[in-house]
Design a protein around this motif. Structure first.
Motif, PDB file in Angstrom:
ATOM      1  N   LEU A  27       0.811  -1.201  -0.111  1.00 61.65           N
ATOM      2  CA  LEU A  27       0.068   0.062  -0.128  1.00 61.65           C
ATOM      3  C   LEU A  27       0.929   1.181  -0.144  1.00 61.65           C
ATOM      4  CD1 LEU A  27      -2.863   1.371   0.252  1.00 61.65           C
ATOM      5  CD2 LEU A  27      -2.375   1.208   2.707  1.00 61.65           C
ATOM      6  N   MET A  28       1.835   1.206   0.882  1.00 62.88           N
ATOM      7  CA  MET A  28       2.751   2.377   0.884  1.00 62.88           C
ATOM      8  C   MET A  28       3.339   2.670  -0.254  1.00 62.88           C
ATOM      9  SD  MET A  28       4.103   1.841   4.722  1.00 62.88           S
ATOM     10  CE  MET A  28       3.122   1.294   5.879  1.00 62.88           C
ATOM     11  N   TYR A  29       4.090   1.515  -0.862  1.00 60.13           N
ATOM     12  CA  TYR A  29       4.957   1.583  -1.923  1.00 60.13           C
ATOM     13  C   TYR A  29       4.161   1.889  -3.330  1.00 60.13           C
ATOM     14  CZ  TYR A  29       8.752   0.398  -5.283  1.00 60.13           C
ATOM     15  OH  TYR A  29       9.757   0.413  -6.184  1.00 60.13           O
ATOM     16  N   ASN A  30       2.830   1.701  -3.476  1.00 59.70           N
ATOM     17  CA  ASN A  30       2.120   2.067  -4.405  1.00 59.70           C
ATOM     18  C   ASN A  30       1.747   3.749  -4.430  1.00 59.70           C
ATOM     19  OD1 ASN A  30       1.974  -0.396  -5.484  1.00 59.70           O
ATOM     20  ND2 ASN A  30      -0.085  -0.909  -4.585  1.00 59.70           N
ATOM     21  N   SER A  31       2.322   4.380  -3.142  1.00 56.74           N
ATOM     22  CA  SER A  31       2.105   5.742  -3.303  1.00 56.74           C
ATOM     23  C   SER A  31       2.616   6.675  -4.229  1.00 56.74           C
ATOM     24  CB  SER A  31       2.333   6.292  -1.879  1.00 56.74           C
ATOM     25  OG  SER A  31       1.815   5.847  -0.783  1.00 56.74           O
TER      26      SER A  31
END
Length: 125
Positions: A27-31
Motif C-alpha cells: 500500500l505504501m509503495y504504491n503511493s
C-alpha cells in the motif's frame, strides 16, 4: 506493517558513503511519492530526495544533488538512498516517507501519509 522501516544509518567520516534502505508495505509503495527527509533538532524537516510511482522523475534538494541518489526496487517494495561524499552538515535523522496524493510538491512534508521512525546518520570531520 503500519509504517515504513528504515535501516542503514551510522557514523562515517567526511567524504565517506552510506546507503539507507526503506522497507514498505505494498500500500505504501504504491503511493505517488516515496521520499527521504532529514531533520536535525531545532530545525524543520527537510526534503532530501523523492521518487514517483512508475517511471516518473526523481527529485533532489540542491544541497544533495550530485552526491545522493534515490532508487527503488519494485519487486521488493524498497527504496534506497545512496549517499556519497558525505559532509558534516549531512548529519541528521533520516526518515522514509510515502504520500498517496500528488496534490503538493514533493518537499511538502506535512502532506505525507506514512513516516518511518528514522535512522541516524552522523558525519564527522
Amino acid at each position: 506493517q503500519v509504517e515504513p522501516v528504515e535501516s542503514g544509518g551510522g557514523s562515517v567520516q567526511a567524504g565517506g558513503s552510506l546507503t539507507l534502505s526503506c522497507a514498505m508495505s505494498q500500500l505504501m509503495y504504491n503511493s505517488y511519492y516515496k521520499a527521504w527527509f532529514r531533520q536535525v533538532p531545532g530545525k524543520e524537516r527537510e526534503g532530501v530526495a523523492a521518487t514517483r510511482t512508475g517511471t516518473g522523475p526523481t527529485y533532489y534538494s540542491s544541497s544533495v544533488k550530485g552526491r545522493f541518489t534515490i532508487s527503488k526496487d519494485d519487486a521488493k517494495n524498497m527504496i534506497y538512498l545512496q549517499m556519497n561524499s558525505l559532509e558534516p552538515h549531512d548529519t541528521a535523522m533520516y526518515y522514509c516517507a510515502a504520500r498517496r496524493q500528488p496534490l503538493a510538491t514533493w518537499v511538502t512534508y506535512d502532506a505525507y501519509d506514512f513516516w518511518g521512525q528514522g535512522t541516524q546518520v552522523t558525519v564527522s570531520s
